[in-house]
Enzyme design. Structure first.
Site, PDB file in Angstrom:
ATOM      1  N   LYS A  77       0.967  -1.249   0.053  1.00  0.00           N
ATOM      2  CA  LYS A  77      -0.083   0.146  -0.017  1.00  0.00           C
ATOM      3  C   LYS A  77       0.988   1.185   0.022  1.00  0.00           C
ATOM      4  CE  LYS A  77      -4.274  -1.948  -0.265  1.00  0.00           C
ATOM      5  NZ  LYS A  77      -4.791  -1.803   0.937  1.00  0.00           N
ATOM      6  N   ARG A 117      -4.115 -10.360   3.817  1.00  0.00           N
ATOM      7  CA  ARG A 117      -4.326 -10.389   2.348  1.00  0.00           C
ATOM      8  C   ARG A 117      -2.921  -9.876   1.687  1.00  0.00           C
ATOM      9  NH1 ARG A 117      -6.399  -7.042  -1.625  1.00  0.00           N
ATOM     10  NH2 ARG A 117      -7.351  -8.182  -3.226  1.00  0.00           N
TER      11      ARG A 117
END
Length: 295
Positions: free
Chosen positions: A237, A272
């Site tokens: 991210k 994840r």
């Protein structure tokens, strides 16, 4: 999957369509992006053959669950037409459900959910937390509520992908995320969805600042207090890029593994990730230390 005992604790397990996933140890959900434009690996696995080869590689690397998606939800991503998403996802799902492992589909479209559940998918992973309605009036919540056993991931997203990082959340994100996730989970319970089918995701990078993302990680215990298992999706991210100065998402391996491990240490049940092998190795070391296992 390993059997688990019935309990009120989230660690008792996650009930999905074909599997009861034991959450007494952390589980790794491997990301299979069958898209041309995902933020870190768009186009790399965009066709059915390469998507399936990548999915097989993730399983060999130690993934417990595969999460297949046909639409990017990166900041600024345009919506994908229904027929195009189905064309991307269905051929991969049709083969993957034959492999005897839990299969998740990352979608917010009720029509895609229904089609994939009919093919035998185990989990619906929805960034909109089942708040969208399809073209014919059937909502995502209807699809999941009418399925007898599928698992579901309810994620918090501020606004929508097109503008979520242009106008991120204001103030303390933790109570806002907690309140939203609690409300969405309660809405499913009211529709008759069993509690053990639900997992919550606090939505790292979905309309939140770097500080808010870090606050959510540091204060995961406040989300876990809701009583549902927690999924953490820190992999590659942009917050990790801001912290480390690494601009290329695919080069954030070390930061991604560190964030996944920190999330697990703070109680996350599922991570994840794109980089399954490295994450699995890190978790093996963490488990060995916790369990004092012989190497």
């Amino acid at each position: 999957m390993s059997p688990s005992h019935s309990s009120a604790s989230p660690s008792a397990g996650w009930q999905t369509a074909r599997f009861r996933i034991d959450l007494s140890r952390p589980r790794v959900m491997g990301i299979v992006n069958v898209t041309p434009d995902s933020f870190s690996d768009g186009g790399v696995h965009a066709d059915t053959k390469s998507g399936l080869l990548h999915a097989e590689a993730l399983l060999k690397a130690g993934a417990d669950i595969l999460d297949i998606g046909g639409e990017s939800t990166r900041p600024g991503a345009p919506p994908v037409p229904l027929e195009e998403e189905l064309a991307r996802v269905v051929p991969v799902v049709r083969e993957a459900v034959r492999w005897g492992v839990p299969i998740s589909v990352d979608t917010y479209k009720p029509e895609v959910m229904a089609e994939c559940l009919a093919l035998g998918v185990d989990i619906i992973n929805d960034v909109w937390a089942l708040r969208r309605t399809g073209a014919h009036g059937r909502s995502a919540e209807d699809v999941v509520a009418q399925d007898p056993a599928c698992g579901v991931v309810l994620m918090h997203m501020h606004r929508q992908p097109q503008d979520m990082q242009v106008h991120p959340m204001q103030g303390d994100a933790v109570p806002q995320v907690r309140e939203f996730l609690a409300a969405r989970a309660q809405a499913l319970l009211a529709r008759g969805v069993a509690r053990e089918r639900i997992v919550l995701d606090y939505g790292i990078g979905f309309g939140k600042t770097v500080q808010q993302n870090l606050d959510l990680l540091a204060r995961q215990h406040e989300l876990l207090a809701l009583g549902w298992p927690l999924l953490a999706g820190w992999s590659r991210k942009s917050t990790l890029g801001r912290i480390t100065g690494v601009d290329v998402a695919a080069e954030r391996l070390g930061a991604s593994v560190a964030a996944a491990l920190l999330a697990v240490q703070r109680g996350a049940h599922i991570v994840r990730v794109h980089d399954v092998a490295a994450t699995v190795q890190a978790l093996q070391v963490w488990l060995a230390l916790n369990n004092r296992e012989s190497l």
